[in-house]
Design an enzyme around this catalytic site. Structure first.
Site, PDB file in Angstrom:
ATOM      1  CE  LYS A   1      46.055  43.689  45.171  1.00  0.00           C
ATOM      2  NZ  LYS A   1      47.506  43.668  44.847  1.00  0.00           N
TER       3      LYS A   1
ATOM      4  CG  ASP B   1      46.307  43.956  39.314  1.00  0.00           C
ATOM      5  OD1 ASP B   1      45.609  44.251  38.319  1.00  0.00           O
ATOM      6  OD2 ASP B   1      47.183  43.067  39.282  1.00  0.00           O
TER       7      ASP B   1
END
Length: 212
Positions: free
Chosen positions: A120, A138
């Protein structure tokens, strides 16, 4: 969900917000990297509060090393996991100086080798700082993708891979921001705000919520 629905969803998000950006405050790729590292299990609002005090003191790898672990901790102690985050920041800064001349590398593999940097964080930095057509998944994107049936996956890696396949190239740079903002303000975790959702008629969620 079929490709026509997906395309229409992305068109609406684009028309509603043509130039989306992160809500993290930063002025350099390094500041962005640190802000994203700090954002794990913390809100952007809280991160911005601590970086508004941290970055004027240290906004380069060299300055962070001078500040040291304890100095960083004093600035970020109001956010979650601050002990491990401070350690990761110091280790990352050492690596940036030793291997990258103090600069944030525009390279996925190199970013992933930095302490505390997962998929991420690496994708977010490449997308936001360098304009790569990546999608950093996320919790918000994971929820929105599965709930709407836009891109179903059992974990964030599966959702990321699906999004990279189903999102047309023209939308890939901004898709990350649109989905995060949608999950943060409309398709919220406990009770999605379906009555004010701009894609409500295209969403395939079976338990839509319409508060009185």
């Amino acid at each position: 969900m079929n490709k026509i629905k997906r395309y229409n969803i992305l068109c609406r998000m684009r028309d509603n917000n043509p130039h989306p950006t992160t809500e993290l405050v930063y002025h350099s790729p390094f500041e962005l990297l640190i802000a994203v590292l700090l954002s794990a299990q913390s809100s952007d609002v809280r991160v911005n509060k601590v970086t508004s005090q941290l970055f004027p003191v240290a906004n380069t790898p060299q300055a962070m090393l001078v500040l040291g672990v304890e100095g960083i901790k004093r600035h970020i102690k109001s956010i979650g996991l601050f002990n491990s985050k401070a350690e990761n920041i110091i280790t990352t800064c050492r690596s940036l100086i030793e291997y990258h001349q103090g600069q944030v590398p525009e390279d996925y593999v190199a970013l992933r080798k930095l302490s505390g940097v997962g998929r991420k964080t690496a994708n977010a930095v490449l997308n936001i700082a360098f304009g790569w057509p990546t999608i950093a998944v996320d919790t918000h994107i994971f929820r929105v993708s599965n709930r709407t049936r836009f891109a179903v996956g059992k974990d964030v890696d599966a959702v990321e891979k699906k999004l990279l396949v189903v999102v047309p190239e023209e939308f890939k740079i901004n898709c990350h921001h649109w989905l995060i903002l949608h999950g943060r303000y409309t398709c919220v975790a406990r009770q999605p705000r379906c009555s004010s959702c701009l894609i409500e008629d295209l969403c395939e969620y079976g338990q839509k919520h319409y508060p009185q």
